[in-house]
Design a protein around this motif. Structure first.
Motif, mmCIF file in Angstrom:
data_model
loop_
_atom_site.group_PDB
_atom_site.id
_atom_site.type_symbol
_atom_site.label_atom_id
_atom_site.label_comp_id
_atom_site.label_asym_id
_atom_site.label_seq_id
_atom_site.Cartn_x
_atom_site.Cartn_y
_atom_site.Cartn_z
ATOM 1 N N PHE A 153 0.838 -1.302 0.024
ATOM 2 C CA PHE A 153 -0.125 0.007 -0.104
ATOM 3 C C PHE A 153 0.893 1.200 -0.080
ATOM 4 O O PHE A 153 0.647 2.012 -0.728
ATOM 5 C CB PHE A 153 -0.732 0.123 1.216
ATOM 6 C CG PHE A 153 -1.709 1.263 1.287
ATOM 7 C CD1 PHE A 153 -2.874 1.445 0.649
ATOM 8 C CD2 PHE A 153 -1.313 2.581 2.180
ATOM 9 C CE1 PHE A 153 -3.522 2.640 0.681
ATOM 10 C CE2 PHE A 153 -2.091 3.383 2.390
ATOM 11 C CZ PHE A 153 -3.133 3.694 1.452
ATOM 12 N N TYR A 154 1.806 1.438 0.921
ATOM 13 C CA TYR A 154 2.940 2.375 0.939
ATOM 14 C C TYR A 154 3.424 2.704 -0.558
ATOM 15 O O TYR A 154 3.430 3.940 -1.031
ATOM 16 C CB TYR A 154 3.850 2.182 2.044
ATOM 17 C CG TYR A 154 3.489 2.637 3.367
ATOM 18 C CD1 TYR A 154 2.980 3.956 3.369
ATOM 19 C CD2 TYR A 154 3.440 1.536 4.419
ATOM 20 C CE1 TYR A 154 2.621 4.234 4.935
ATOM 21 C CE2 TYR A 154 3.166 1.932 5.565
ATOM 22 C CZ TYR A 154 2.738 3.397 5.995
ATOM 23 O OH TYR A 154 2.229 3.628 7.135
ATOM 24 N N ALA A 155 3.795 1.754 -1.238
ATOM 25 C CA ALA A 155 4.734 1.730 -2.495
ATOM 26 C C ALA A 155 3.539 2.198 -3.428
ATOM 27 O O ALA A 155 3.832 3.377 -4.258
ATOM 28 C CB ALA A 155 5.009 0.365 -2.744
ATOM 29 N N LYS A 156 2.335 1.627 -3.224
ATOM 30 C CA LYS A 156 1.265 2.070 -4.155
ATOM 31 C C LYS A 156 0.888 3.531 -3.951
ATOM 32 O O LYS A 156 0.857 4.587 -4.878
ATOM 33 C CB LYS A 156 0.143 1.147 -4.259
ATOM 34 C CG LYS A 156 -0.781 1.168 -5.565
ATOM 35 C CD LYS A 156 -1.753 0.249 -5.296
ATOM 36 C CE LYS A 156 -3.100 0.613 -6.081
ATOM 37 N NZ LYS A 156 -4.300 -0.331 -5.647
ATOM 38 N N TYR A 157 0.811 3.777 -2.791
ATOM 39 C CA TYR A 157 0.363 5.176 -2.448
ATOM 40 C C TYR A 157 1.122 6.330 -2.850
ATOM 41 O O TYR A 157 1.090 7.209 -3.620
ATOM 42 C CB TYR A 157 -0.185 5.593 -0.941
ATOM 43 C CG TYR A 157 -0.552 6.674 -0.418
ATOM 44 C CD1 TYR A 157 -1.865 7.129 -0.895
ATOM 45 C CD2 TYR A 157 0.192 7.577 0.023
ATOM 46 C CE1 TYR A 157 -2.423 8.331 -0.712
ATOM 47 C CE2 TYR A 157 -0.177 8.956 0.193
ATOM 48 C CZ TYR A 157 -1.440 9.286 -0.010
ATOM 49 O OH TYR A 157 -1.939 10.728 0.343
ATOM 50 N N LEU A 158 2.391 6.029 -2.477
ATOM 51 C CA LEU A 158 3.497 7.096 -2.677
ATOM 52 C C LEU A 158 3.777 7.028 -4.097
ATOM 53 O O LEU A 158 4.183 8.084 -4.789
ATOM 54 C CB LEU A 158 4.818 6.948 -1.885
ATOM 55 C CG LEU A 158 4.595 7.077 -0.306
ATOM 56 C CD1 LEU A 158 5.550 6.665 0.610
ATOM 57 C CD2 LEU A 158 4.052 8.567 0.289
#
Ligand code: FES
Length: 385
Positions: free
Chosen positions: A319-324
């Protein structure tokens, strides 16, 4: 079904509380800043037209009226001379952060007779979701902030990505834009976000209330349409996605089939919902997007976008990777920038509404009812104003 109902010409006088709430509804918690941005250095904010100074002391955040009662200078220009206090930059009036009591006046010696006679108004403060929240009311006790947060955010661990942006325009236009049935299909037709999330041309929609939320329930979706004498119009021409399979009452899903258990457990009646004091919730199969429209004053608001993924531990990493990497720019950025533009240029009523604007009417009705209930409640206890 509300098909065929025409809302007609409107001003806002049918909703007197709503009309009066140009600077926001009182009696709620509002997110005002990222927790990490509030330090021992006083910060000035405006919320519901009120100037407030926010400061962190010994780990806890405090908020006071940002106007020194002596000569009206902003306390936010001051700083901390003693632990647990804030001092005005002009003559050194020094207020207790917790109670607002005038504890010392530096320029009048240790026995200043005015100490204890002046109290600066304070605000209740909480921290949730990595943000500082302030309660603005009419002298009543603040309800627990957890009663106001979306239930699923309160009850489940979640990883969140958030963006706070100062925007021009009345908060009501921002909220109405967020919940507006029609704009998603047309205004956002050019948003890159839609490479991933296909949207129909138009929907047949019903608005239902459950608890403190109203939901847009999509009864039928139309992926293209023939306009008599004009031709065919489709939202699908340029991105070439097939209409996604609809997961019941959850946002269009692209290739996703699995619904996150925390989201499934809520059994949301519809994918877009709104509640007081101006919170939008858009439910996707694996995450939920929230928008908090925070009234600064009658002409400005804070856009607080929060994307929540109900995962913990190692499973939060994608999620972090996708969000950022993408979501922050495509959704909280370009897509949301289209909304920002419309909110800036929307004019005040009168307005001529059409069928999909039932979403706006039902939101205004909700705001009116809830505010009427609060007014009655506070009158009963003699606390109004
Ligand atoms: Fe604040 Fe005088 S104006 S101390």
């Amino acid at each position: 079904s509300r098909r065929g109902r025409l809302p007609g010409r409107q001003d806002w006088s049918s909703w007197p509380h709503y009309q009066a709430a140009a600077s926001g509804f009182r009696g709620y918690w509002y997110p005002v800043a990222f927790s990490s941005h509030i330090t021992g250095k006083p910060k000035a904010i405006t919320l519901l037209g009120e100037r407030i100074v926010v400061i962190r002391d010994d780990g806890k955040v405090y908020a006071l009226k940002d106007r020194c009662p002596h000569r009206g200078v902003p306390l936010s220009y001051g700083n901390q001379q003693f632990p647990g206090t804030i001092s005005c930059p002009y003559h050194g009036w020094t207020f207790d952060l917790e109670t607002g009591a005038l504890k010392a006046v530096i320029t009048d010696g240790p026995q200043s007779p005015i100490c204890g006679k002046v109290t600066q108004p304070t605000y209740e403060v909480e921290e949730r979701l990595g943000m500082v929240w302030i309660f603005v009311g009419d002298g009543e006790d603040a309800p627990p902030i957890d009663d106001q947060l979306p239930e699923e955010l309160r009850d489940n661990p979640a990883v969140v990505g958030a963006r706070i942006q100062a925007r021009v325009g009345n908060w009501r236009f921002a909220c109405e834009n967020g919940y507006d049935e029609g704009h998603a299909k047309y205004l956002h037709r050019t948003a890159l976000w839609r490479l991933f999330k296909a949207m129909p041309v138009w929907n047949e929609t019903r608005i239902v209330r459950r608890g403190r939320w109203i939901y847009r329930v999509q009864e039928a979706q139309h992926w293209d349409a023939d306009f008599p004498g004009l031709g065919r119009w489709s939202n699908q021409a340029w991105y070439k996605l097939k209409p996604p399979k609809q997961v019941a009452n959850i946002g269009n899903t692209g290739s996703h089939r699995k619904v996150n258990p925390a989201i499934a457990a809520e059994e949301f009646p519809g994918f877009a919902s709104v509640s007081m004091p101006g919170v939008l919730r858009i439910v996707y199969p694996t995450f939920i997007h929230y928008e908090f429209y925070v009234p600064v004053d009658a002409d400005n608001h804070l856009y607080v976008g929060v994307m929540a993924n109900f995962e913990k531990g190692i499973r939060t990493l994608p999620f972090y990777a996708k969000y950022l990497g993408a979501v922050r720019w495509l959704f909280h950025g370009q897509f949301s920038g289209q909304d920002k533009w419309m909110v800036e240029v929307t004019d005040a009523p009168p307005e001529r509404l059409y069928r999909p604007d039932d979403s706006l009417l039902q939101w205004r009705k909700l705001a009116e009812e809830v505010t009427e209930e609060r007014a009655e409640r506070l009158k009963l206890t003699g606390d109004l104003g």
